[in-house]
Scaffold this motif. Structure first.
Motif, PDB file in Angstrom:
ATOM      1  N   SER A  90      14.109   7.965  -1.237  1.00 49.73           N
ATOM      2  CA  SER A  90      14.017   8.244   0.195  1.00 49.73           C
ATOM      3  C   SER A  90      13.191   9.490   0.511  1.00 49.73           C
ATOM      4  N   VAL A  91      12.833  10.274  -0.488  1.00 52.75           N
ATOM      5  CA  VAL A  91      12.001  11.461  -0.277  1.00 52.75           C
ATOM      6  C   VAL A  91      10.561  11.198  -0.674  1.00 52.75           C
ATOM      7  N   LEU A  92      10.354  10.552  -1.801  1.00 51.27           N
ATOM      8  CA  LEU A  92       9.017  10.255  -2.316  1.00 51.27           C
ATOM      9  C   LEU A  92       8.828   8.748  -2.381  1.00 51.27           C
ATOM     10  N   THR A  93       7.866   8.240  -1.629  1.00 46.68           N
ATOM     11  CA  THR A  93       7.547   6.813  -1.651  1.00 46.68           C
ATOM     12  C   THR A  93       6.166   6.651  -2.253  1.00 46.68           C
ATOM     13  N   LYS A  94       6.090   5.899  -3.360  1.00 46.63           N
ATOM     14  CA  LYS A  94       4.817   5.651  -4.035  1.00 46.63           C
ATOM     15  C   LYS A  94       4.437   4.197  -3.796  1.00 46.63           C
ATOM     16  N   ALA A  95       3.172   3.958  -3.452  1.00 50.68           N
ATOM     17  CA  ALA A  95       2.760   2.596  -3.089  1.00 50.68           C
ATOM     18  C   ALA A  95       1.405   2.245  -3.674  1.00 50.68           C
ATOM     19  N   GLN A  96       1.247   0.966  -3.964  1.00 47.87           N
ATOM     20  CA  GLN A  96      -0.028   0.369  -4.341  1.00 47.87           C
ATOM     21  C   GLN A  96      -0.605  -0.224  -3.059  1.00 47.87           C
ATOM     22  N   LEU A  97      -1.876   0.053  -2.768  1.00 51.47           N
ATOM     23  CA  LEU A  97      -2.497  -0.384  -1.522  1.00 51.47           C
ATOM     24  C   LEU A  97      -3.358  -1.617  -1.724  1.00 51.47           C
ATOM     25  N   SER A  98      -3.475  -2.387  -0.648  1.00 49.79           N
ATOM     26  CA  SER A  98      -4.360  -3.541  -0.644  1.00 49.79           C
ATOM     27  C   SER A  98      -5.285  -3.383   0.553  1.00 49.79           C
TER      28      SER A  98
END
Length: 99
Positions: A90-98
Motif C-alpha cells: 500500500s506504500v510502494l506500487t510497482k507496475a509494468q506499463l503497456s
C-alpha cells in the motif's frame, strides 16, 4: 558519543530515503502528484513505474491508496498499467506499463 552519531546518521538516512526509488530506477524521471487527497511520487524508467505514497492513510483506506497509485502511474506515464509487479504494497506500487 558513538551511539549519538549512529542515531543521527540513521535519522538522516531515513529522512532522505522517503521517496527514493528502488535500485534500478536511478537515474529516473519522477513526478509528484496528489490523487484522492494522497500525495505520491511516481518514478518512471522505460516500461516500468513505481508510485511511492508519501502521505499517511488508515487501514480502511489502503485499498483506495493502491487504486489511487495505479491511477497516478497511468496519468504520469500516459500508459496503461499492464500488471502490478511483486513486492508492491500500500506504500510502494510497482507496475509494468503497456504503451
Amino acid at each position: 558519543m558513538t551511539r549519538l552519531c549512529f542515531a543521527a546518521a540513521s535519522l538522516c538516512l531515513c529522512l532522505i530515503a522517503c521517496d527514493t526509488p528502488t535500485i534500478g530506477f536511478l537515474p529516473d524521471r519522477s513526478v509528484a502528484m496528489v490523487e484522492d487527497g494522497m500525495r505520491f511520487r511516481v518514478h518512471l524508467k522505460g516500461d516500468r513505474a513505481q508510485a511511492v505514497r508519501l502521505s499517511n492513510v488508515g487501514i480502511a483506506r489502503q485499498r483506495q491508496a493502491r487504486a489511487a497509485a495505479l491511477r497516478v502511474i497511468e496519468t504520469v506515464s500516459g500508459c496503461r498499467v499492464a500488471r502490478i509487479e511483486g513486492g508492491s504494497d500500500s506504500v510502494l506500487t510497482k507496475a509494468q506499463l503497456s504503451c
